[in-house]
Enzyme design. Sequence first.
Site, PDB file in Angstrom:
ATOM      1  N   ARG A   7      39.724  41.096  32.475  1.00  0.00           N
ATOM      2  CA  ARG A   7      40.053  42.452  32.006  1.00  0.00           C
ATOM      3  C   ARG A   7      40.968  42.416  30.775  1.00  0.00           C
ATOM      4  O   ARG A   7      40.935  43.344  29.966  1.00  0.00           O
ATOM      5  CB  ARG A   7      40.716  43.250  33.130  1.00  0.00           C
ATOM      6  CG  ARG A   7      39.707  43.756  34.147  1.00  0.00           C
ATOM      7  CD  ARG A   7      40.356  44.571  35.241  1.00  0.00           C
ATOM      8  NE  ARG A   7      39.336  45.240  36.045  1.00  0.00           N
ATOM      9  CZ  ARG A   7      39.598  45.922  37.154  1.00  0.00           C
ATOM     10  NH1 ARG A   7      40.847  46.034  37.594  1.00  0.00           N
ATOM     11  NH2 ARG A   7      38.617  46.506  37.826  1.00  0.00           N
ATOM     12  N   LYS A  31      28.216  46.642  54.164  1.00  0.00           N
ATOM     13  CA  LYS A  31      28.040  47.865  54.941  1.00  0.00           C
ATOM     14  C   LYS A  31      27.307  48.983  54.226  1.00  0.00           C
ATOM     15  O   LYS A  31      27.566  49.257  53.059  1.00  0.00           O
ATOM     16  CB  LYS A  31      29.415  48.390  55.351  1.00  0.00           C
ATOM     17  CG  LYS A  31      30.082  47.510  56.380  1.00  0.00           C
ATOM     18  CD  LYS A  31      31.402  48.113  56.773  1.00  0.00           C
ATOM     19  CE  LYS A  31      31.979  47.375  57.972  1.00  0.00           C
ATOM     20  NZ  LYS A  31      33.285  47.929  58.324  1.00  0.00           N
ATOM     21  N   GLY A  75      33.198  45.216  42.509  1.00  0.00           N
ATOM     22  CA  GLY A  75      33.688  44.324  43.560  1.00  0.00           C
ATOM     23  C   GLY A  75      33.247  42.881  43.464  1.00  0.00           C
ATOM     24  O   GLY A  75      33.472  42.215  42.467  1.00  0.00           O
ATOM     25  N   GLY A 123      35.632  50.129  41.561  1.00  0.00           N
ATOM     26  CA  GLY A 123      35.414  51.487  42.079  1.00  0.00           C
ATOM     27  C   GLY A 123      34.741  52.423  41.088  1.00  0.00           C
ATOM     28  O   GLY A 123      33.898  53.239  41.468  1.00  0.00           O
TER      29      GLY A 123
HETATM   30  C1  3PG Z   1      40.545  48.763  39.782  1.00  0.00           C
HETATM   31  O1  3PG Z   1      41.170  47.717  39.958  1.00  0.00           O
HETATM   32  O2  3PG Z   1      39.408  48.948  40.251  1.00  0.00           O
HETATM   33  C2  3PG Z   1      41.140  49.816  38.896  1.00  0.00           C
HETATM   34  O3  3PG Z   1      42.186  49.277  38.163  1.00  0.00           O
HETATM   35  C3  3PG Z   1      41.569  51.009  39.689  1.00  0.00           C
HETATM   36  O4  3PG Z   1      42.574  50.663  40.589  1.00  0.00           O
HETATM   37  P1  3PG Z   1      42.831  51.587  41.855  1.00  0.00           P
HETATM   38  O5  3PG Z   1      41.653  51.419  42.759  1.00  0.00           O
HETATM   39  O6  3PG Z   1      44.132  51.119  42.468  1.00  0.00           O
HETATM   40  O7  3PG Z   1      42.928  53.016  41.353  1.00  0.00           O
END
Ligand code: 3PG
Length: 398
Positions: free
Chosen positions: A37, A198, A355, A378
């Site tokens: 990142r 899942k 993920g 996410g």
């Molecule tokens: C992540 O790591 O997916 C983003 O930086 C968002 O982080 P968070 O899920 O804690 O909002």
Amino acid sequence: MTAFRTLDSAEVKGKRVLIRVDLNVPMNDRVVTDDTRIRAILPTVNEVTKKGGKAILLAHFGRPKGERVSDMSLAPVVPVLQTLLGKPVAFANDCIGNDAASAIARMSDGDVLLLENTRFHKGEEKNDPIFVAALAELGDIYVDDAFSAAHRAHASTEGIARQLPAFAGRSMQSELEALEKALTAPRRPVIAVVGGAKVSSKIELLNNLVTKVDALVIGGGMANTFLNAQGYNVGKSLCEHELADTARRILATAADSGCAIILPVDAVVAWRFEARAPSQAYAVDSIPADAMILDIGPHSIERVKSAIDDAATLVWNGPLGAFEMEPFDRGTLAAAQHAAARTRDGHLLSVAGGGDTVAALNAAGAADDFSYISTAGGAFLEWLEGKQLPGVEVLRRG
Ligand code: 3PG
Ligand code: MG
């Protein structure tokens, strides 16, 4: 990408440029263990500094919930950032107030400053107007380069973009362009490969994808839930029995939408959940009652490969088996390597994210050949769910 203002139209020379980046990187004992990142933000930071702007980086780390938690400081990122940028990076102990303002006052054009974790303030996650104003007064323009945090309507990702001239950074721009090519306006046929443990965490995603793609490969633990819903006995496999109706509804929606569902026809099973446990492949209609499915089988791998051959565009999220344990990584590796080869040969546009996906593709040595690998977890999932991301919506030209 005409719908977004990019750095092309930003006048940064002599300006204080607040750049929202995602530095929520894996760390162990305050040492960065994966710099993906950080590398992703280099084009934007370098462009701003080369054009004579002051690059002021805003980011969160972890989930400190508005408290100052010392092991969630962003300070350990500074040495990595300095090495990758090849220039000094200053650090301010707070992202608002005197600490931030005086550090900014000391900057010359072309300098880089990192501000401390925005989530040390409660106003960040609440998108509190007072906190937004305190951030906004530190800059002249705002650049969002954090697609992976764009699913959060927080002060530094959403509120601030309403207070300052706002632009998409180069990493944000690449993410949006790749996602657009993969799902919004893709070359067809489109295939999605979705795995992971899942169904429960991916119901919305599956429901959205079956209406958008031409074929959907389902693997990983979630495939067991579908096999069970179709009446197969999955033995001791991970399986959400209570989601059988949900799984059948997803299959029905797929049928209505003309989306072909590709489920395993055979599976590699083992009697212990452990690396190198003795294993064997069985057809899905004869899974031993005392065994668990840990990967897709060889016939399934061939079916997935030929489905990939039929596609012009591929979207990938999640591993097809227990890929962190040999030999149950085979299905994921074979499919990923095949997608990588098709991409390399110019037959496929391939986009992956979310993920465990990137780790799996790295393990397969396939990541470099994919057309685009998202840095997002996410946010990538929410985008696959068809949701609007607040941090993206606010950048659209109004
Ligand atoms: C992540 O790591 O997916 C983003 O930086 C968002 O982080 P968070 O899920 O804690 O909002
Ligand atoms: Mg996260």
